[in-house]
Design a protein around this motif. Structure first.
Motif, PDB file in Angstrom:
ATOM      1  N   TRP A  96      27.021 -40.397   1.487  1.00  0.00           N
ATOM      2  CA  TRP A  96      25.651 -40.334   1.007  1.00  0.00           C
ATOM      3  C   TRP A  96      24.609 -40.707   2.067  1.00  0.00           C
ATOM      4  O   TRP A  96      23.553 -40.058   2.138  1.00  0.00           O
ATOM      5  CB  TRP A  96      25.490 -41.212  -0.226  1.00  0.00           C
ATOM      6  N   PRO A  97      24.816 -41.738   2.905  1.00  0.00           N
ATOM      7  CA  PRO A  97      23.807 -42.025   3.929  1.00  0.00           C
ATOM      8  C   PRO A  97      23.517 -40.827   4.826  1.00  0.00           C
ATOM      9  O   PRO A  97      22.377 -40.650   5.281  1.00  0.00           O
ATOM     10  CB  PRO A  97      24.441 -43.178   4.729  1.00  0.00           C
ATOM     11  N   MET A  98      24.511 -40.006   5.097  1.00  0.00           N
ATOM     12  CA  MET A  98      24.300 -38.806   5.894  1.00  0.00           C
ATOM     13  C   MET A  98      23.670 -37.687   5.068  1.00  0.00           C
ATOM     14  O   MET A  98      22.805 -36.947   5.544  1.00  0.00           O
ATOM     15  CB  MET A  98      25.635 -38.328   6.466  1.00  0.00           C
ATOM     16  N   LEU A  99      24.092 -37.566   3.805  1.00  0.00           N
ATOM     17  CA  LEU A  99      23.637 -36.457   2.969  1.00  0.00           C
ATOM     18  C   LEU A  99      22.243 -36.669   2.390  1.00  0.00           C
ATOM     19  O   LEU A  99      21.524 -35.693   2.136  1.00  0.00           O
ATOM     20  CB  LEU A  99      24.631 -36.241   1.818  1.00  0.00           C
ATOM     21  N   MET A 125      22.773 -24.893   2.996  1.00  0.00           N
ATOM     22  CA  MET A 125      22.686 -26.322   2.685  1.00  0.00           C
ATOM     23  C   MET A 125      23.417 -26.641   1.391  1.00  0.00           C
ATOM     24  O   MET A 125      24.136 -27.644   1.302  1.00  0.00           O
ATOM     25  CB  MET A 125      21.222 -26.762   2.604  1.00  0.00           C
ATOM     26  N   PHE A 126      23.253 -25.787   0.384  1.00  0.00           N
ATOM     27  CA  PHE A 126      23.914 -26.072  -0.889  1.00  0.00           C
ATOM     28  C   PHE A 126      25.427 -26.025  -0.745  1.00  0.00           C
ATOM     29  O   PHE A 126      26.138 -26.799  -1.395  1.00  0.00           O
ATOM     30  CB  PHE A 126      23.462 -25.088  -1.971  1.00  0.00           C
ATOM     31  N   MET A 127      25.948 -25.136   0.096  1.00  0.00           N
ATOM     32  CA  MET A 127      27.393 -25.078   0.289  1.00  0.00           C
ATOM     33  C   MET A 127      27.909 -26.385   0.867  1.00  0.00           C
ATOM     34  O   MET A 127      29.031 -26.812   0.552  1.00  0.00           O
ATOM     35  CB  MET A 127      27.768 -23.902   1.201  1.00  0.00           C
ATOM     36  N   VAL A 128      27.100 -27.053   1.699  1.00  0.00           N
ATOM     37  CA  VAL A 128      27.476 -28.382   2.212  1.00  0.00           C
ATOM     38  C   VAL A 128      27.602 -29.360   1.047  1.00  0.00           C
ATOM     39  O   VAL A 128      28.601 -30.088   0.930  1.00  0.00           O
ATOM     40  CB  VAL A 128      26.444 -28.888   3.235  1.00  0.00           C
TER      41      VAL A 128
END
Length: 315
Positions: free
Chosen positions: A120-123, A146-149
């Protein structure tokens, strides 16, 4: 056994998947009085940024907090409400994910309803950017990527297992190809399990000899040799991380380091010691002629290796 390095989607070719965002992203910004009761005709991935929400889906209570992601499957009724004094914000994206453009991939997997996204800190900054940058009435190429990530991160955290494959006619190429992908994914996820190939083949609703031939045709190796190759890939990571050849051999299931070295060279095309030396040179910025771009070209799946796993191989 170390943590699996292969996610559930690792064995599925990129070109086999079709992601469709069926509407622009919903920029959630709900006050404490927000309530909802509805059903969507497509899947919905919800990610919480601030505040909190509570949902009831198929008798299951789900609490959403910052960093949590939740999947609501297509045609599933849900009831939701805000449960915090702060605004409940985040993104909700309606989507479909098909294999070969015809088969719903989400329905093939057992997934936890909601998870705390591990990275989460990265996302979080990316989710915020996604929320702030999407257009109001359309979808964009950047939005799809981005959504696929986000979807991949959710699936890898929520994945429980593949659903039992239903028996299908051998004349149905899509179902057969999906069965091969699922089998390869299960093997790649746990290549250090000596019994994984037998377990996987026992769950396949096809004649095993026939399935082995189709597996080899699509993957390039028989199931057993594919497992060995994935063990060598695991060994590559251990060697690059500083493990000795002996330590690596033991960790990937070989008691004899000399036999391991022969197998490694057979599959990777270079000895373990040679691989470690090449990795050291590349970290120092030294590349052989023709590899100035930093890409090491090992014959990972050479023609000879493919020929060695001929259709007569029952493994």
């Amino acid at each position: 056994m170390e943590k699996n390095e292969q996610g559930p989607l690792a064995a599925i070719p990129v070109q086999a998947l079709t992601l469709n965002l069926t509407r622009s992203t919903i920029k959630m910004q709900h006050s404490p009085s927000w309530r909802i009761d509805k059903t969507n005709s497509v899947h919905d991935l919800v990610i919480c940024l601030t505040g909190g929400g509570e949902y009831e889906i198929a008798g299951e209570r789900v609490v959403m907090e910052p960093g949590c992601a939740m999947l609501i499957e297509a045609n599933r009724q849900f009831v939701g409400r805000a449960v915090s004094s702060d605004l409940y914000t985040g993104v909700a994206q309606h989507f479909t994910l098909d294999v070969f453009g015809r088969m719903d991939l989400i329905s093939q997997m057992e997934l936890k309803r909601s998870v705390a996204l591990p990275r989460w800190p990265m996302l979080q900054p990316l989710v915020r950017h996604y929320r702030e940058s999407v257009p109001l009435s359309s979808t964009t190429l950047a939005q799809h990527h981005m959504f696929m990530v986000f979807l991949t991160e959710y699936i890898e955290a929520a994945f429980i297992g593949w659903r039992q494959q239903q028996e299908a006619s051998v004349d149905n190429p899509d179902a057969l190809s999906l069965a091969v992908m699922v089998a390869a994914s299960r093997i790649a996820a746990d290549p250090l399990d000596d019994g994984i190939v037998g377990t996987v083949l026992a769950s396949i609703p096809y004649n095993q000899d026939y399935f082995r031939r189709i597996f080899r045709r699509q993957v390039g190796l028989t199931p057993t040799k594919y497992q060995e190759f994935k063990r060598m890939e695991r060994a590559m990571g251990l060697l690059a991380g500083g493990r000795s050849v002996k330590q690596t051999a033991e960790q990937v299931g070989y008691g004899d380091s000399y036999y391991f070295s022969r197998m490694f060279k057979h599959y990777i095309g270079v000895s373990p010691a040679g691989y470690k030396a090449a990795e050291r040179r590349h970290r120092d910025g030294q590349f052989p002629r023709g590899e100035e771009d930093g890409l090491v070209v090992y014959p990972l799946l050479s023609r000879r290796l493919r020929d060695d796993s001929g259709e007569g191989d029952a493994s």
